[in-house]
Design an enzyme around this catalytic site. Structure first.
Site, PDB file in Angstrom:
ATOM      1  N   ASP A  34      21.874  37.321  52.645  1.00 36.66           N
ATOM      2  CA  ASP A  34      21.200  38.351  53.325  1.00 36.66           C
ATOM      3  C   ASP A  34      21.164  39.934  52.695  1.00 36.66           C
ATOM      4  OD1 ASP A  34      20.315  36.632  55.169  1.00 36.66           O
ATOM      5  OD2 ASP A  34      21.678  37.380  56.908  1.00 36.66           O
ATOM      6  N   LYS A  36      29.809  32.210  39.195  1.00 32.22           N
ATOM      7  CA  LYS A  36      29.881  31.874  40.498  1.00 32.22           C
ATOM      8  C   LYS A  36      29.609  32.942  41.391  1.00 32.22           C
ATOM      9  CE  LYS A  36      33.196  29.233  38.009  1.00 32.22           C
ATOM     10  NZ  LYS A  36      33.329  29.501  36.517  1.00 32.22           N
ATOM     11  N   ASP A  83      48.182  48.848  35.120  1.00 31.09           N
ATOM     12  CA  ASP A  83      48.698  50.144  35.512  1.00 31.09           C
ATOM     13  C   ASP A  83      48.934  49.744  36.946  1.00 31.09           C
ATOM     14  OD1 ASP A  83      49.187  50.954  33.014  1.00 31.09           O
ATOM     15  OD2 ASP A  83      47.493  52.459  33.198  1.00 31.09           O
ATOM     16  N   LYS A 118      41.130  34.039  36.860  1.00 34.53           N
ATOM     17  CA  LYS A 118      40.632  34.781  35.650  1.00 34.53           C
ATOM     18  C   LYS A 118      41.118  36.387  36.222  1.00 34.53           C
ATOM     19  CE  LYS A 118      37.592  31.288  35.352  1.00 34.53           C
ATOM     20  NZ  LYS A 118      38.159  30.305  34.605  1.00 34.53           N
ATOM     21  N   HIS A 120      43.542  28.688  37.354  1.00 34.07           N
ATOM     22  CA  HIS A 120      42.284  28.628  36.904  1.00 34.07           C
ATOM     23  C   HIS A 120      41.730  30.226  37.306  1.00 34.07           C
ATOM     24  CE1 HIS A 120      37.905  27.801  37.169  1.00 34.07           C
ATOM     25  NE2 HIS A 120      38.154  27.267  35.939  1.00 34.07           N
TER      26      HIS A 120
END
Length: 485
Positions: free
Chosen positions: A231, A226, A410, A405, A403
């Site tokens: 520009d 994705k 830490d 990810k 969904h």
């Protein structure tokens, strides 16, 4: 006639035996994880004929002859472009934190691609905010817009994005849109496809699904990235497809999809643009490498916000994202918190998570309670017991299909992108992860993960052990199919 049928039966048995023996030898001789090889052998033996057919279709990484040759030829010029980034003063390992330093070393040695400082980042988690932000940036575009998406699903605010792209193309902006064929069938059947092409937008169907290609290329190899680059100044990546969750899969019974996107400015934008150019050339054969970024990082500038772009997929160094993930987890001193919608990890990754918990690190895994893939849902649960025995905390999110990810280490360092913790994302698909060494951004990501936990319940080992025999059977059954998940 009876002898003929007897002969035909024996001949069929011999041919099938030779076919199974040949495929078995091919599986055994392939250098890959033993667990994957054993899973494929189980599928081949348990499902006669169907198992052999599945192996031919899905068993090996096969990009197709033309794309494979193109990807091989492309690697050297792209590697040279990546290596040129090392001369940029935005690559300053002496200022890197300990988490990203080793990842920079790995990616630089394997791909020539360094981590770059001097970026600004914005974490976006509300779908309407994400889409409105994208529309606003498209409306400001002057020269180019590049996009790659697995799913483009018309409806809601996505139609406003499409309108903004058409308006941009009409005022002279060069718009290139690459969409996965299997992920975006509704778009390619919709009027938007024609309207965009009529407006001068280059729309390319990636990895086209066709019955004529069934034995020429692995069908479940997908363009899963994705990416938006505008520009060469602004970039977006993350887990969200080009969908408006209020109009997407409303009848699937899992609730709205919960996603994030990261808006980036700075030198890393050019690197993300180069990944789009890689995908574009693999599919079309046209080379459009971006310019190298302008890097004017003052030595006293603080913080530097280094980002390591980590791409994967056919033509890229094998298992790079898996290595980065393992390296990041192994560097944890206090905590590891993970969100993933699809959790069907490799045996190596399971052992890494267990070992991390066993050395006293707090390891938390947040996955959706309900999944749009029942096979994945049951296969995921096959890992619960051994992870919880090792000390891993597991949360099932009930606020929709989680969904996002993400991995936070830490509370100082994080990984975000398109990669699920399953075999296809880690070993097969075209994916993208950002390794981000920015404590303020990571704190935002950690707090967002905390909000997920507040809408989840923790799986308790004692109660989990009381689940039914039926549930245990389905877990083990679908676990056998993890090479296909």
């Amino acid at each position: 006639m009876e002898k003929f049928y007897h002969f035909l039966t024996l001949a069929s048995i011999v041919v099938y035996w030779l076919l199974v023996a040949g495929v078995t030898l091919r599986v055994v001789l392939k250098r890959r994880a033993v667990s994957i090889s054993l899973a494929w052998l189980m599928i081949i033996y348990i499902l006669p004929i169907v198992g052999v057919l599945c192996y031919f279709l899905f068993g090996e990484l096969n990009l197709g002859k033309k794309r494979a040759e193109r990807a091989k030829d492309m690697f050297k010029p792209f590697e040279q472009w990546f290596t040129g980034l090392n001369d940029c003063n935005a690559h300053s390992p002496e200022t890197f934190g300990r988490h990203i330093y080793k990842i920079d070393e790995l990616c630089n040695h394997r791909l020539g691609l360094p981590a770059l400082s001097g970026n600004t980042l914005s974490l976006q988690s509300a779908p309407s905010d994400i889409l409105h932000s994208i529309i606003k940036d498209i409306e400001k575009a002057e020269t180019s817009i590049q996009m790659v998406f697995y799913i483009w699903h018309p409806g809601g605010l996505v139609d406003s994005v499409g309108t903004a792209l058409i308006q941009a193309a009409k005022r002279g902006v060069n718009v290139r849109l690459l969409l996965d064929s299997a992920g975006s069938p509704r778009f390619f059947r919709s009027p938007w496809h024609t309207m965009m092409k009529d407006a001068g937008i280059e729309v390319i169907q990636a990895l086209e699904v066709s019955p004529w290609r069934i034995f020429l290329r692995r069908l479940d190899l997908r363009q899963h990235r994705k990416i938006i680059v505008i520009d060469e100044k602004v970039a977006y990546t993350g887990s969200m497809n080009m969908v408006d969750p209020a109009y997407f899969k409303q009848n699937s019974g899992v609730g709205q999809w919960i996603d994030i996107m990261v808006r980036v400015t700075g030198p890393t934008v050019n690197v993300i643009s180069a990944i789009h150019c890689w995908d574009w050339e693999v599919e079309t054969g046209k080379r459009m490498l971006p310019s190298l970024p302008e890097c004017h990082i003052e030595p006293e500038q603080s913080p530097h916000h280094p980002i390591q772009v980590v791409p994967s997929g056919p033509g890229m160094p094998e298992h790079l994202i898996h290595q980065v993930l393992t390296l990041a987890i192994n560097q944890a001193n206090e905590s590891v918190r993970i969100t993933t919608p699809y959790f069907v990890p490799s045996a190596d990754l399971v052992e890494t998570l267990k070992m991390t918990a066993q050395r006293g690190i707090e390891v938390e895994l947040i996955i959706p309670l309900k999944n749009d893939s029942l096979m994945v849902q049951w296969a995921s649960r096959a890992f619960y017991s051994e992870l919880m025995y090792a000390g891993v905390k597991i949360y099932e999110f009930y606020g929709g299909l989680l969904h996002t990810k993400s991995v936070v280490i830490d509370k100082q360092f994080c990984l975000v992108g398109t990669v699920n913790m399953d075999m296809r994302s880690l070993w097969l698909n075209f994916e993208l992860t950002l390794a981000i060494d920015d404590e303020a951004f990571t704190e935002q990501m950690y707090q967002l993960q905390q909000s997920y936990i507040e809408n989840a319940h923790e799986v308790v080992l004692e109660k989990w052990q009381q689940r039914s025999f039926y549930s245990r059977f389905l877990e083990r059954l679908f676990y056998l199919f993890n090479p296909l998940l």
